[in-house]
Every structure is written in structure tokens, then in C-alpha cells.
Scaffold this motif. Sequence first.
Motif, PDB file in Angstrom:
ATOM      1  N   UNK A  59      41.654 -11.823  -0.946  1.00 27.04           N
ATOM      2  CA  UNK A  59      40.663 -11.052  -1.679  1.00 27.04           C
ATOM      3  C   UNK A  59      41.149  -9.608  -1.861  1.00 27.04           C
ATOM      4  N   UNK A  60      41.663  -9.022  -0.794  1.00 28.21           N
ATOM      5  CA  UNK A  60      42.107  -7.635  -0.847  1.00 28.21           C
ATOM      6  C   UNK A  60      43.332  -7.471  -1.745  1.00 28.21           C
ATOM      7  N   UNK A  61      44.233  -8.439  -1.699  1.00 26.71           N
ATOM      8  CA  UNK A  61      45.429  -8.393  -2.546  1.00 26.71           C
ATOM      9  C   UNK A  61      45.033  -8.519  -4.008  1.00 26.71           C
ATOM     10  N   UNK A  62      44.052  -9.381  -4.293  1.00 25.06           N
ATOM     11  CA  UNK A  62      43.591  -9.554  -5.660  1.00 25.06           C
ATOM     12  C   UNK A  62      42.955  -8.272  -6.197  1.00 25.06           C
ATOM     13  N   UNK A  63      42.179  -7.575  -5.379  1.00 26.83           N
ATOM     14  CA  UNK A  63      41.563  -6.321  -5.802  1.00 26.83           C
ATOM     15  C   UNK A  63      42.624  -5.250  -6.057  1.00 26.83           C
ATOM     16  N   UNK A  64      43.654  -5.226  -5.223  1.00 27.32           N
ATOM     17  CA  UNK A  64      44.741  -4.272  -5.415  1.00 27.32           C
ATOM     18  C   UNK A  64      45.487  -4.563  -6.711  1.00 27.32           C
ATOM     19  N   UNK A  65      45.747  -5.843  -6.978  1.00 28.02           N
ATOM     20  CA  UNK A  65      46.414  -6.248  -8.218  1.00 28.02           C
ATOM     21  C   UNK A  65      45.556  -5.881  -9.428  1.00 28.02           C
ATOM     22  N   UNK A  66      44.258  -6.072  -9.322  1.00 25.69           N
ATOM     23  CA  UNK A  66      43.305  -5.721 -10.371  1.00 25.69           C
ATOM     24  C   UNK A  66      43.374  -4.220 -10.662  1.00 25.69           C
ATOM     25  N   UNK A  67      43.362  -3.404  -9.603  1.00 26.00           N
ATOM     26  CA  UNK A  67      43.416  -1.950  -9.760  1.00 26.00           C
ATOM     27  C   UNK A  67      44.725  -1.472 -10.358  1.00 26.00           C
ATOM     28  N   UNK A  68      45.830  -2.044  -9.913  1.00 26.65           N
ATOM     29  CA  UNK A  68      47.139  -1.667 -10.450  1.00 26.65           C
ATOM     30  C   UNK A  68      47.242  -2.062 -11.915  1.00 26.65           C
ATOM     31  N   UNK A  69      46.695  -3.211 -12.274  1.00 26.57           N
ATOM     32  CA  UNK A  69      46.711  -3.655 -13.665  1.00 26.57           C
ATOM     33  C   UNK A  69      45.916  -2.707 -14.554  1.00 26.57           C
ATOM     34  N   UNK A  70      44.755  -2.296 -14.098  1.00 27.11           N
ATOM     35  CA  UNK A  70      43.928  -1.364 -14.869  1.00 27.11           C
ATOM     36  C   UNK A  70      44.636  -0.030 -15.009  1.00 27.11           C
ATOM     37  N   UNK A  71      45.204   0.456 -13.918  1.00 23.96           N
ATOM     38  CA  UNK A  71      45.942   1.719 -13.970  1.00 23.96           C
ATOM     39  C   UNK A  71      47.111   1.630 -14.951  1.00 23.96           C
ATOM     40  N   UNK A  72      47.824   0.527 -14.932  1.00 26.88           N
ATOM     41  CA  UNK A  72      48.939   0.337 -15.865  1.00 26.88           C
ATOM     42  C   UNK A  72      48.455   0.352 -17.310  1.00 26.88           C
ATOM     43  N   UNK A  73      47.337  -0.299 -17.568  1.00 28.87           N
ATOM     44  CA  UNK A  73      46.783  -0.325 -18.916  1.00 28.87           C
ATOM     45  C   UNK A  73      46.352   1.051 -19.396  1.00 28.87           C
TER      46      UNK A  73
END
Length: 130
Positions: free
Chosen positions: A1-15
Motif C-alpha cells: 500500500x505504501x509503495x503504491x502511494x509513493x509511486x502515485x505521488x512520484x507519477x503525479x510529480x513527474x506529470x
Amino acid sequence: MRIEAKKFGISILSGVIAILLLGVMTSMIFSLILQFTDTQEKSINLLITIISFFSVFAGGFVCGGKGKQKGWLIGGTTGLVYSLLIFLYQYLGHSTVFTFEQLIYHICYILTAMMGGVLGVNILSGPVHN
């Protein structure tokens, strides 16, 4: 769950970074065109609007490709974060809020980023293995 949230945040930041980089690059190009030619700003308004929508779409596409799932959610969140940044800049820097026209544009930006996110997930994530 925590890894998925981190991936979500990094993806948004990249966008969001992709949107801002495209915006800075096109702003520099248009400012040089306006400075060194006889072109008037009102004659390129439509082109600027089209490029801004393309930039938001590209940012959604980038974040969807990095996130690899829930493209509509991750793209919409990217568009929302971008619109929030613009709102904060305008409100804190210029003491004005969005006009009705700007609000419509930003709603369309969010929807455009959503579409980019969906396409980014479907095109860049590759085949799903079960």
C-alpha cells in the motif's frame, strides 16, 4: 500500500513537472517571437491555448505511463495539482482569483490530463501479465 502511494505521488510529480517544463519552453519561444517579430499577442492566442492543452495532455500521459494504473485518477489528480499551483500563484502573487473563463479552462485542463493519463496507462504500461 505504501509503495503504491509513493509511486502515485512520484507519477503525479513527474506529470506536473512535464507540464511546467513544456510551459516554460513554449513561453520562451513565444516571448522571443513576440520580441523580435511584428507578431501581436492576440494573433497567436489560439495557438497558445492549443499548446497549453497539449502540454497538460502530455503531463497526464507522462504520469499515466509512470503510474501504470488508474489513468483517469492519476491524470485527473495531475491536472488538479497543476490547476491548484496556478491558482495559488495567481492568488498569492497577484491577489486575484480565477475568473469564470479561467475556471472553465482549468476544468477542461483537468479533463484533458485525465484523458492523457488513460492513454498513458494503456500505451506505455505494456501488456498485463496475470
